[in-house]
Design an enzyme around this catalytic site. Sequence first.
Site, PDB file in Angstrom:
ATOM      1  N   HIS A 136       5.210  21.305   6.546  1.00  0.00           N
ATOM      2  CA  HIS A 136       3.971  22.059   6.347  1.00  0.00           C
ATOM      3  C   HIS A 136       4.286  23.473   5.860  1.00  0.00           C
ATOM      4  CE1 HIS A 136       0.046  23.809   6.929  1.00  0.00           C
ATOM      5  NE2 HIS A 136       0.582  24.718   7.710  1.00  0.00           N
ATOM      6  N   SER A 137       5.232  24.116   6.533  1.00  0.00           N
ATOM      7  CA  SER A 137       5.659  25.457   6.153  1.00  0.00           C
ATOM      8  C   SER A 137       7.067  25.634   6.695  1.00  0.00           C
ATOM      9  CB  SER A 137       4.740  26.516   6.780  1.00  0.00           C
ATOM     10  OG  SER A 137       4.986  26.587   8.173  1.00  0.00           O
ATOM     11  N   SER A 177      -6.070  33.094   5.161  1.00  0.00           N
ATOM     12  CA  SER A 177      -5.511  32.069   6.052  1.00  0.00           C
ATOM     13  C   SER A 177      -6.535  31.127   6.688  1.00  0.00           C
ATOM     14  CB  SER A 177      -4.678  32.717   7.163  1.00  0.00           C
ATOM     15  OG  SER A 177      -3.593  33.414   6.601  1.00  0.00           O
ATOM     16  N   GLU A 207      14.744  28.752   0.308  1.00  0.00           N
ATOM     17  CA  GLU A 207      16.094  29.176   0.709  1.00  0.00           C
ATOM     18  C   GLU A 207      16.110  30.634   1.150  1.00  0.00           C
ATOM     19  OE1 GLU A 207      18.888  27.654   1.445  1.00  0.00           O
ATOM     20  OE2 GLU A 207      17.618  25.877   1.151  1.00  0.00           O
TER      21      GLU A 207
HETATM   22  C1  TPP Z   1      -9.550  27.871  10.763  1.00  0.00           C
HETATM   23  C2  TPP Z   1      -8.105  27.544  10.858  1.00  0.00           C
HETATM   24  N1  TPP Z   1      -7.662  26.744  11.848  1.00  0.00           N
HETATM   25  C3  TPP Z   1      -6.345  26.445  11.934  1.00  0.00           C
HETATM   26  C4  TPP Z   1      -5.456  26.958  11.042  1.00  0.00           C
HETATM   27  C5  TPP Z   1      -3.969  26.625  11.147  1.00  0.00           C
HETATM   28  N2  TPP Z   1      -3.598  25.748  10.026  1.00  0.00           N
HETATM   29  C6  TPP Z   1      -3.039  26.232   8.910  1.00  0.00           C
HETATM   30  S1  TPP Z   1      -2.794  25.063   7.764  1.00  0.00           S
HETATM   31  C7  TPP Z   1      -3.416  23.859   8.749  1.00  0.00           C
HETATM   32  C8  TPP Z   1      -3.461  22.448   8.260  1.00  0.00           C
HETATM   33  C9  TPP Z   1      -4.270  22.297   7.019  1.00  0.00           C
HETATM   34  O1  TPP Z   1      -4.115  21.015   6.509  1.00  0.00           O
HETATM   35  P1  TPP Z   1      -4.733  20.561   5.140  1.00  0.00           P
HETATM   36  O2  TPP Z   1      -6.075  21.154   4.975  1.00  0.00           O
HETATM   37  O3  TPP Z   1      -4.634  19.104   5.061  1.00  0.00           O
HETATM   38  O4  TPP Z   1      -3.821  21.264   4.029  1.00  0.00           O
HETATM   39  P2  TPP Z   1      -2.291  20.978   3.704  1.00  0.00           P
HETATM   40  O5  TPP Z   1      -1.477  21.888   4.573  1.00  0.00           O
HETATM   41  O6  TPP Z   1      -2.020  19.555   3.957  1.00  0.00           O
HETATM   42  O7  TPP Z   1      -2.127  21.353   2.281  1.00  0.00           O
HETATM   43  C10 TPP Z   1      -3.797  24.389   9.977  1.00  0.00           C
HETATM   44  C11 TPP Z   1      -4.335  23.607  11.096  1.00  0.00           C
HETATM   45  C12 TPP Z   1      -5.961  27.810  10.038  1.00  0.00           C
HETATM   46  N3  TPP Z   1      -5.172  28.376   9.120  1.00  0.00           N
HETATM   47  N4  TPP Z   1      -7.281  28.075   9.963  1.00  0.00           N
END
Ligand code: TPP
Lengths: 499, 380
Positions: A391-392, A262, A176
Amino acid sequence: MAIWWTRSSRTIANHIRKCMNKGFMGGAVVKQSSWSSTVQSCSLSSLSSHRLVPQNCSYLHSLPCNRATLFSLQRFKSTVAEGQLDSFFSSDSDDEQLNVLARQSLDFPGGKVTYTSEMNFISESSHKRIPCYRVLDDDGEIINMNSDLQQVSKEVAVKMYSDMVTLQIMDNIFYEAQRQGRISFYMTSAGEEAINIASAAALGEEDIILPQYREPGVLLWRGFTLQEFANQCFGNKADHGKGRQMPIHYGSKEHNFFTISSPIGTQLPQAAGIAYSLKMDNKKACAVSYIGDGGTSEGDFHAGLNFAAVMEAPVIFFCRNNGWAISTHVSEQFRSDGIVVKGQGYGIRSIRVDGNDALAVYSAVSAAREMAINEQRPILVEALTYRIGHHSTSDDSTKYRALDEIDYWKLARNPVNRFRCWVQSNGWWSEQQETELRKSIRKQLLQAIQVAEKTEKPPLTELFSDVYDHLPSNLQEQEKQLRETISRHPKDYPSDVSV
Amino acid sequence: MRPFSTATCDIENQQSAKSINLYSAINQALHIALETDPRTFVFGEDVSFGGVFRCTTGLADRFGKSRVFNTPLCEQGIVGFGIGLAAMGNRAIAEIQFADYIFPAFDQIVNEAAKFRYRSGNQFNCGGLTIRAPYGAVGHGGHYHSQSPEAFFCHVPGIKVVIPRSPQQAKGLLLSCIRDPNPVVFFEPKWLYRLAVEEVPEHDYMLPLSKAEVIREGSDITLVGWGAQLSIMEQACIDAEKDGISCELIDLKTLIPWDKETVEASVRKTGRLLVSHEAPVTGGFGAEISASIVERCFLRVSNFIYFVLLIEYYREPIQFFFIESQAFHCTNNLILAPIILNILASTLKTQKEENEKNKKVQTMLTCLCGDKRMHAAEWN
Ligand SMILES: Cc1ncc(C[n+]2csc(CCOP(=O)(O)OP(=O)(O)O)c2C)c(N)n1
Ligand SMILES: [Mg+2]
């Protein structure tokens, strides 16, 4: 003749092993010369008493096809097999029904492998999917009292439940706060509360955590305060990370929780290195690295698992398979039966567990930890779950998945409700406690946010510090330039940053 | 975390020294590092039998397989593993077999090692990490055993990049890198592994990082280089001297954070700068040096900056020169010395014109930018 000796090939190989340099590949140092595939002379001479090696050359000539057979009696120096791979992967069989070929074996540097005359491609998947370990049913009742369940005391169970609730409320309030523009970004752990808290509860405090990002519950369990969470999200000067990273990139030395980074997956090979250090120090602790289903496609996932296996490093790789990586469904992520089957490819013991069953996660992680530490080996845990939230805060997941799917997981399969049923059925929790807890956590959080918001931002000097242990001259110069610019244009700089 | 120190000691006060080549000097440094700190580890592809360049010879025998070991063939794994090891207060010395193969580990170096301390607010660091990698052309390496990728890493705050020019330098600098509390990428000139032989003190000594060295004093032009390039440049200086040109030669040693002051002081004196590196010119670290020097002493540099790309190893025909080291030597000197002579001749002859031109440029820049020109004018 071939039949006779292949039946006893194991005994012979054992005999030869004894003749061979004991230290070879088994621990002592490999000398440069040992890289050539020369045959140890002792193995030949000791074999002659078994009358297996024909002394006379004309006999050899008469059996040209058997030369490989003859040589396979001898163990080449480059053959690792010594007490290692053979014992792991014994492919010998005493079954008389097997054909001749099957009973011969190849002394390969990677160990002994039997031959087969059948051309069989290994199937791309097993007949049945790997089942999922579970303790509680959907109503929070223990399915099988005799199951190898790790006992959870009332005290631990109540703390687990309280922390799961706290995590939920923290997520709601920070989410929020982001919507109101008070913080720039947030990510919730909704749907993964059991994974967060139960895995943390099963670990020891000295176990070292390498998080992905959807595991704030581990920190919560270890005593990171709501104020500390808020300070990080607001990036104020009380943030341990000095306000340098986006919200939710927590880290705490005090809690053995490495700072979130990240880039996805980078923490896995690091976990192997950390675990190797624990191993060298003979610590009764392991490294625990979390990763999402999407993260398992990164090269670092494979690097991390392989290194940990080869180095015999005590790591738990905990994969939260929540079905989605942002908008990418698992079917677009891999073609294997999830993550659990990947462990075997690296020689890693693995388990699939119901991530929405706090007791199952607790039991599996307890057992994994014990094996990792006592046997000095990595373990892979795949927890099946669902990312209930977007996701976010930058994502709207209704664009790529159905609302009723989300609702199903949120209502019918909710891990917090399921655990509550169990705790309540033990008489350890009441409606009244529930109301009080929620009220109190809410209040604490609102207060934490207020304090965090009012706290000053880190001073300008923190923009330059910690790049290196000391400020090098180029950064000193740039800091000086920046201060000069600010003093010339003070209005263009935020007033709450002390210069 | 263990406090690491980079206190240096004087190599002049050496007890005993032996003539050894560069790989043996590296090997000595690794022996000392493992000997002096039980929390030191050496690992990488094929290091346990001595490494493909023999730099790790004898280490596994002496210090055991748990401290000196082979890793799987996976650079991102090697560096990631090293970061984890270093983050636990160890000195992790990771070998990348060739600098050409460092790229799979690029993310671990750039996003992880370099930012480990900063992103955690100094709660964690991997300062004990040193990544060693042989770099540069030797004459028969083709595209993938010849590259000089230092510039990629010089764009990354948080790591140090160090390149030694000789055996004595290699030993002292490597020990400093290993004991420095920051992650370091240490590129070793593989052309010199066997070729360069020098008296190297046998004792434990360290040479300062981020400190350039004036190897040869001169008054007409400043030459800046690093690593294997130094031996070629030194020969060029000798050739130029015969033509009456006095060259000042500087070994940069640490590329980031680099010693601007030493280069600046020299250029203020000579008024001319030549940077020479083995890596491609475009986006090379020479461009950074020239930009910084122009910024700092603009009006003093009468003829701006010149680059020489010595080895374009992508081109097959040039490789013929490398096959015999004799040819390699004289080829490079033949290329370099006339270039230096040309630069000097043209600048000295047209000094007047140049001064006129500079005045015009100065006026132009005065119109373009603000306060900076005042500084420049002051310096002049
Ligand atoms: C190397 C890299 N590539 C792309 C991203 C962008 N990104 C952030 S989270 C994400 C998805 C990750 O999914 P998952 O591992 O299944 O974790 P969840 O979010 O489902 O917990 C991506 C593509 C990143 N942070 N780092
Ligand atoms: Mg996911």
